[in-house]
Write an enzyme that holds these catalytic residues in place. Structure first.
Site, PDB file in Angstrom:
ATOM      1  N   GLY A  67     -72.528   8.850  23.787  1.00 29.21           N
ATOM      2  CA  GLY A  67     -72.736   9.210  23.601  1.00 29.21           C
ATOM      3  C   GLY A  67     -71.451  10.646  24.632  1.00 29.21           C
ATOM      4  N   GLY A 126     -73.949   4.209  23.313  1.00 28.72           N
ATOM      5  CA  GLY A 126     -75.251   4.864  22.705  1.00 28.72           C
ATOM      6  C   GLY A 126     -74.649   4.432  21.117  1.00 28.72           C
ATOM      7  N   GLU A 149     -71.043   0.799  30.856  1.00 29.65           N
ATOM      8  CA  GLU A 149     -71.849   1.992  32.066  1.00 29.65           C
ATOM      9  C   GLU A 149     -72.067   1.804  32.609  1.00 29.65           C
ATOM     10  OE1 GLU A 149     -73.955   2.505  27.870  1.00 29.65           O
ATOM     11  OE2 GLU A 149     -73.672   0.670  28.937  1.00 29.65           O
ATOM     12  N   ASP A 157     -78.351   1.181  29.290  1.00 27.13           N
ATOM     13  CA  ASP A 157     -79.363   1.781  28.823  1.00 27.13           C
ATOM     14  C   ASP A 157     -79.539   1.771  27.070  1.00 27.13           C
ATOM     15  OD1 ASP A 157     -77.432   3.541  27.773  1.00 27.13           O
ATOM     16  OD2 ASP A 157     -78.635   5.393  27.828  1.00 27.13           O
TER      17      ASP A 157
END
Length: 365
Positions: A67, A126, A149, A157
């Site tokens: 992202g 992502g 992350e 996530d």
């Protein structure tokens, strides 16, 4: 170039191709791209002329680098370290992006037609969310996959904790806590991908889907992957990463006494103690349902915006690039159970992530 759409679509011989088209940023996702993908996938699901969907990334560098981390840094910097609460985090642009992104991840996992993710080159964050939940996942000799992350004070996530938690022998916990790159063979060994197609054969593979069928194209182009270097170390990883806490995992890695285990210990020790503790719990307690896992990840993501380590980690790795983050805790023993619990606590009424699940859908979705 600036006027080109960030998502390009085409249909040929019944095969719909969705190409992420931001090659200068390694096709990093933003809100408009997630919206475009959602609309296209919904249209193709209802189109009887479309028999399969292929996801690919423009350029030579990879499918998707994740992202917009700079935008997330703006929100984290504004919200962390002060008096901001869950409601303010949920009102941020980052939260709006995550809501749409996580719903897209869930929709991809239950897509009614063959959804072929070409996981060539860099596939991170992502990018894993839009590919690892596909029903057909292709890696290559150029694949470099990661859930990075924790290296920026965040937590895996996009359903990353769901897929990593299912890897045998604690290999997913290893990948989540180290944030290291996985090769194509590694990704297959961890259950993040299905088939290995050399990059030079991708054009032939994609062409064969329309000319014959997906199964025939796999039979023609897929090869036995080389040995996974991570899976080859599964014995000591299984033992070291079965420890109850991050500190104990680091100690067990050091006790192995090999260069690779020592390097692993040093890699983990350099990351945010709080993010590591939350990541370990996320992986250990991932549910059998992707939807429920995504809902829990959303809680954790909002609380990460409020945690100073996230803003600091992005600053050190992406903004200033000094690679010298000043984490909130100086050691793993300083992280309390209450701090970790707070990341997982239910959100106030009206703030939880809503993902519609049809009654007939499998509970694992």
């Amino acid at each position: 170039m600036a006027d080109e759409p960030s998502v390009v679509s085409a249909i040929d011989a019944g095969v719909a191709t969705l190409t992420l088209n931001r090659p200068k940023s390694i096709n990093a996702l933003d809100q408009s791209m997630v919206t475009a993908m959602d609309e296209l996938l919904r249209d193709w699901a209802a189109d009887p002329q479309v028999t399969a969907v292929v996801l690919a990334g423009a350029g030579e560098r990879g499918l998707c680098a994740g992202g917009d981390i700079v935008a997330i840094h703006r929100d984290a910097s504004a919200l962390s370290g002060g008096s901001a609460d869950d409601a303010e985090a949920a009102a941020s642009p980052s939260a709006a992006f995550w809501r749409d992104e996580y719903r897209l991840n869930a929709d991809i996992a239950r897509y009614p037609k063959p959804y072929v993710a070409i996981m060539d080159g860099i596939v991170m964050g992502g990018g894993v969310g839009i590919s690892a939940h596909a029903n057909t996942r292709i890696v290559t000799d150029r694949t470099r996959l990661a859930m990075p992350e924790v290296g920026i004070g965040f937590v895996p996530d996009v359903g990353g904790t769901y897929v990593l938690a299912r890897a045998a022998d604690n290999l997913g916990i290893y990948a989540g806590l180290t944030a290291g790159h996985l090769s194509g063979p590694d990704a297959i060994a961890l259950g993040l991908a299905d088939h290995y197609v050399p990059a030079d054969d991708l054009d032939a593979f994609r062409k064969a889907i329309g000319e014959t069928s997906l199964d025939a194209s796999i039979a023609k182009c897929a090869q036995q992957p080389p040995e996974s270097k991570i899976a080859a170390q599964r014995d000591w990883i299984r033992e070291a990463f079965s420890a109850d806490t991050v500190g104990e995992i680091i100690d067990r890695c050091r006790a192995v006494g090999t260069e690779e285990a020592d390097k692993t210990a040093a890699t983990i020790a350099a990351k945010s103690p709080l993010a590591l503790a939350v990541t370990l719990r996320s992986l250990r307690e991932a549910t059998p349902s992707l939807v429920e896992t995504l809902k829990r990840e959303y809680r954790v993501s909002l609380r990460s915006l409020l945690n100073p380590d996230m803003a600091e980690g992005i600053r050190a790795q992406v903004i200033d690039k000094d690679r010298n983050p000043a984490w909130r805790h100086t050691g793993h023993a300083a992280v309390t159970s209450a701090e970790v619990d707070a990341f997982f606590a239910p959100l106030p009424d009206g703030l939880e992530l809503a993902i519609n699940v049809a009654p007939q859908e499998d509970s694992s979705v």
